[in-house]
Design a protein around this motif. Structure first.
Motif, mmCIF file in Angstrom:
data_model
loop_
_atom_site.group_PDB
_atom_site.id
_atom_site.type_symbol
_atom_site.label_atom_id
_atom_site.label_comp_id
_atom_site.label_asym_id
_atom_site.label_seq_id
_atom_site.Cartn_x
_atom_site.Cartn_y
_atom_site.Cartn_z
ATOM 1 N N PRO A 26 0.828 -1.214 0.000
ATOM 2 C CA PRO A 26 0.000 0.000 0.000
ATOM 3 C C PRO A 26 0.860 1.261 0.000
ATOM 4 C CG PRO A 26 -0.742 -1.565 1.666
ATOM 5 C CD PRO A 26 0.579 -2.070 1.164
ATOM 6 N N LEU A 27 0.303 2.314 -0.549
ATOM 7 C CA LEU A 27 1.043 3.571 -0.645
ATOM 8 C C LEU A 27 1.443 4.099 0.732
ATOM 9 C CD1 LEU A 27 -0.946 5.458 -3.439
ATOM 10 C CD2 LEU A 27 1.214 4.231 -3.647
ATOM 11 N N ARG A 28 0.576 3.954 1.708
ATOM 12 C CA ARG A 28 0.899 4.470 3.044
ATOM 13 C C ARG A 28 2.071 3.718 3.657
ATOM 14 N NH1 ARG A 28 -1.183 0.919 6.658
ATOM 15 N NH2 ARG A 28 -2.858 -0.467 5.966
ATOM 16 N N VAL A 29 2.154 2.396 3.370
ATOM 17 C CA VAL A 29 3.275 1.605 3.885
ATOM 18 C C VAL A 29 4.583 2.047 3.239
ATOM 19 C CG1 VAL A 29 4.268 -0.717 4.018
ATOM 20 C CG2 VAL A 29 1.820 -0.373 4.433
ATOM 21 N N ALA A 31 5.145 4.918 1.826
ATOM 22 C CA ALA A 31 5.438 6.293 2.241
ATOM 23 C C ALA A 31 6.099 6.330 3.614
ATOM 24 C CB ALA A 31 4.152 7.122 2.251
ATOM 25 N N MET A 32 5.621 5.519 4.548
ATOM 26 C CA MET A 32 6.221 5.488 5.875
ATOM 27 C C MET A 32 7.632 4.919 5.826
ATOM 28 S SD MET A 32 4.195 7.014 7.820
ATOM 29 C CE MET A 32 5.173 6.692 9.293
ATOM 30 N N ARG A 33 7.849 3.943 4.978
ATOM 31 C CA ARG A 33 9.200 3.383 4.833
ATOM 32 C C ARG A 33 10.177 4.438 4.335
ATOM 33 N NH1 ARG A 33 9.719 -0.431 0.834
ATOM 34 N NH2 ARG A 33 11.492 -1.403 1.840
ATOM 35 N N GLN A 34 9.735 5.229 3.345
ATOM 36 C CA GLN A 34 10.614 6.248 2.790
ATOM 37 C C GLN A 34 10.772 7.436 3.741
ATOM 38 O OE1 GLN A 34 12.340 5.652 0.100
ATOM 39 N NE2 GLN A 34 11.265 3.721 -0.274
ATOM 40 N N LEU A 35 9.702 7.752 4.486
ATOM 41 C CA LEU A 35 9.765 8.890 5.403
ATOM 42 C C LEU A 35 10.761 8.655 6.523
ATOM 43 C CD1 LEU A 35 8.598 11.654 6.192
ATOM 44 C CD2 LEU A 35 6.842 10.444 7.498
ATOM 45 N N ARG A 36 10.891 7.430 6.967
ATOM 46 C CA ARG A 36 11.792 7.129 8.078
ATOM 47 C C ARG A 36 13.254 7.065 7.660
ATOM 48 N NH1 ARG A 36 7.677 3.032 9.296
ATOM 49 N NH2 ARG A 36 6.361 3.768 11.015
ATOM 50 N N ARG A 37 13.520 7.094 6.385
ATOM 51 C CA ARG A 37 14.905 6.971 5.935
ATOM 52 C C ARG A 37 15.692 8.252 6.219
ATOM 53 N NH1 ARG A 37 15.789 4.461 0.221
ATOM 54 N NH2 ARG A 37 17.890 4.663 1.075
ATOM 55 N N ARG A 38 16.960 8.078 6.521
ATOM 56 C CA ARG A 38 17.795 9.210 6.918
ATOM 57 C C ARG A 38 17.939 10.228 5.806
ATOM 58 N NH1 ARG A 38 23.374 7.497 9.482
ATOM 59 N NH2 ARG A 38 21.826 6.502 10.860
ATOM 60 N N LEU A 134 4.544 -2.843 -7.703
ATOM 61 C CA LEU A 134 5.704 -2.388 -6.942
ATOM 62 C C LEU A 134 6.238 -1.075 -7.512
ATOM 63 C CD1 LEU A 134 8.568 -4.417 -5.454
ATOM 64 C CD2 LEU A 134 9.155 -2.568 -7.008
ATOM 65 N N LEU A 135 6.398 -1.033 -8.848
ATOM 66 C CA LEU A 135 6.908 0.188 -9.466
ATOM 67 C C LEU A 135 5.926 1.337 -9.300
ATOM 68 C CD1 LEU A 135 8.690 -0.759 -12.815
ATOM 69 C CD2 LEU A 135 9.673 -0.290 -10.587
ATOM 70 N N TRP A 136 4.644 1.051 -9.460
ATOM 71 C CA TRP A 136 3.645 2.105 -9.332
ATOM 72 C C TRP A 136 3.657 2.701 -7.927
ATOM 73 C CZ3 TRP A 136 0.883 5.394 -11.939
ATOM 74 C CH2 TRP A 136 -0.235 5.984 -11.368
ATOM 75 N N SER A 137 3.690 1.860 -6.921
ATOM 76 C CA SER A 137 3.708 2.363 -5.543
ATOM 77 C C SER A 137 4.944 3.215 -5.287
ATOM 78 C CB SER A 137 3.661 1.199 -4.554
ATOM 79 O OG SER A 137 2.444 0.495 -4.642
ATOM 80 N N LYS A 138 6.086 2.734 -5.730
ATOM 81 C CA LYS A 138 7.329 3.462 -5.491
ATOM 82 C C LYS A 138 7.372 4.768 -6.272
ATOM 83 C CE LYS A 138 10.358 -0.182 -3.868
ATOM 84 N NZ LYS A 138 10.616 0.566 -2.620
ATOM 85 N N LEU A 139 6.839 4.767 -7.492
ATOM 86 C CA LEU A 139 6.850 5.985 -8.288
ATOM 87 C C LEU A 139 5.930 7.043 -7.697
ATOM 88 C CD1 LEU A 139 7.665 7.604 -10.778
ATOM 89 C CD2 LEU A 139 5.852 6.432 -12.054
ATOM 90 N N VAL A 140 4.728 6.659 -7.304
ATOM 91 C CA VAL A 140 3.776 7.619 -6.733
ATOM 92 C C VAL A 140 4.342 8.228 -5.455
ATOM 93 C CG1 VAL A 140 1.520 7.858 -5.660
ATOM 94 C CG2 VAL A 140 1.748 6.562 -7.777
ATOM 95 N N VAL A 141 4.922 7.399 -4.601
ATOM 96 C CA VAL A 141 5.488 7.907 -3.348
ATOM 97 C C VAL A 141 6.686 8.813 -3.626
ATOM 98 C CG1 VAL A 141 6.672 7.245 -1.217
ATOM 99 C CG2 VAL A 141 4.633 5.994 -1.952
#
Length: 295
Positions: A26-29, A31-38, A134-141
């Motif tokens: 999911p996009l929210r998952v 997004a949270m993974r990317q948000l927590r990255r340094r 997978l690509l769609w989720s990563k691209l949108v985020v």
């Protein structure tokens, strides 16, 4: 023997009960993974700090509006301290050529390549997450974070500028001013155009991210080729061919902060950037769908 082999003849497309391909990653998952990255936090900190760095620089240098001499042409930089709106516009001006390219290349170029470098990409696909999903989720985020980075800079600049220089109309370098009520919509249009003009960088970075396991290579390649585009645009011998370069239109947003709004340059620049971006995104999806994932 035939009874033993019968279960093996079941179709391979049979899915587990409750499995829905559209609900994976999911996009929210993501997004949270990317948000927590340094790197996300670091990039946000740099963009948020830039307006304060400019305020200190103007304070030390005495203010840009005191520098032009008689007969000299006044630029947007010379009116930076006239109001919060001028300060926000100046912050976008000094960062649009390179600084705002970096978060776009970073978020879009690192997103798939980093999974490959961590050897976690094949496990995501084995979850199973369909490759297109997978690509769609990563691209949108990635595009969402890129837009957030471009919005963060002028928002912080408006707040810091209001405290340092006060709130008021946008003073135009060509003379006159934009009413306070027109300032925010015009600045929003500027941010929207900068985002659209950077879609070609996003497409290039995302395509490279699907082609390599080295995130730095994807990010650096996108930034490097963007710089090459800027260099080529400076070669006047290319004549009208420069109009096919996205870099040629990167400052067309200046037409949005004129007394009379001009759409011509922004529409041309947006159409060229979107065309290149769609081609690069298509190449990314096509290549990734046929790629052997070994990491």
């Amino acid at each position: 023997m035939s009874d033993v082999l019968t279960p093996l003849a079941a179709p391979e497309t049979a899915a587990a009960p409750g499995y829905r391909a559209g609900r994976t990653l999911p996009l929210r998952v993501e997004a949270m993974r990317q948000l927590r990255r340094r790197r996300t936090l670091l990039m946000g900190g740099i963009l948020a700090a830039l307006p304060f760095i400019l305020i200190v620089a103007f304070a030390v240098g005495g203010g840009p509006d005191s520098r032009p001499g008689a007969g000299e042409r006044i630029t947007l930089m010379d009116t930076a301290t006239a109001s919060a709106a001028n300060f926000a516009a100046t912050s976008l001006f000094v960062s649009a050529g390179f600084l705002l390219v970096v978060p776009v290349a970073l978020f879009c170029g690192d997103t798939v390549a980093s999974e490959a470098s961590w050897s976690s990409l094949r496990y995501l696909l084995a979850a199973p997450v369909p490759r297109t999903r997978l690509l769609w989720s990563k691209l949108v985020v990635a595009l969402g974070f890129s837009l957030a980075a471009m919005v963060l800079l002028p928002v912080v600049a408006l707040g810091a500028g209001a405290v340092a220089y006060g709130w008021g109309p946008l003073q135009l370098p060509t003379g006159g001013e934009l009413a306070t009520g027109d300032t925010l919509p015009r600045l929003a249009l500027v941010v929207a155009f900068i985002f659209v003009s950077q879609l070609v960088t996003a497409g290039l970075a995302f395509w490279l991210s699907t082609r390599t396991d080295a995130p730095l290579g994807a990010v650096g390649g996108a930034v490097g080729l963007t710089i090459v585009g800027n260099v080529l645009d400076a070669v006047t011998a290319l004549g009208s061919w420069r109009e096919f370069l996205p870099a040629h239109w990167q400052f067309a947003w200046a037409d949005a902060i004129q007394p009379q709004l001009e759409w011509g340059g922004m529409l041309k620049g947006a159409s060229i950037s979107v065309t290149y971006a769609l081609i690069l995104f298509a190449l990314a999806f096509r290549g990734f769908s046929r790629k052997d994932i070994v990491s």
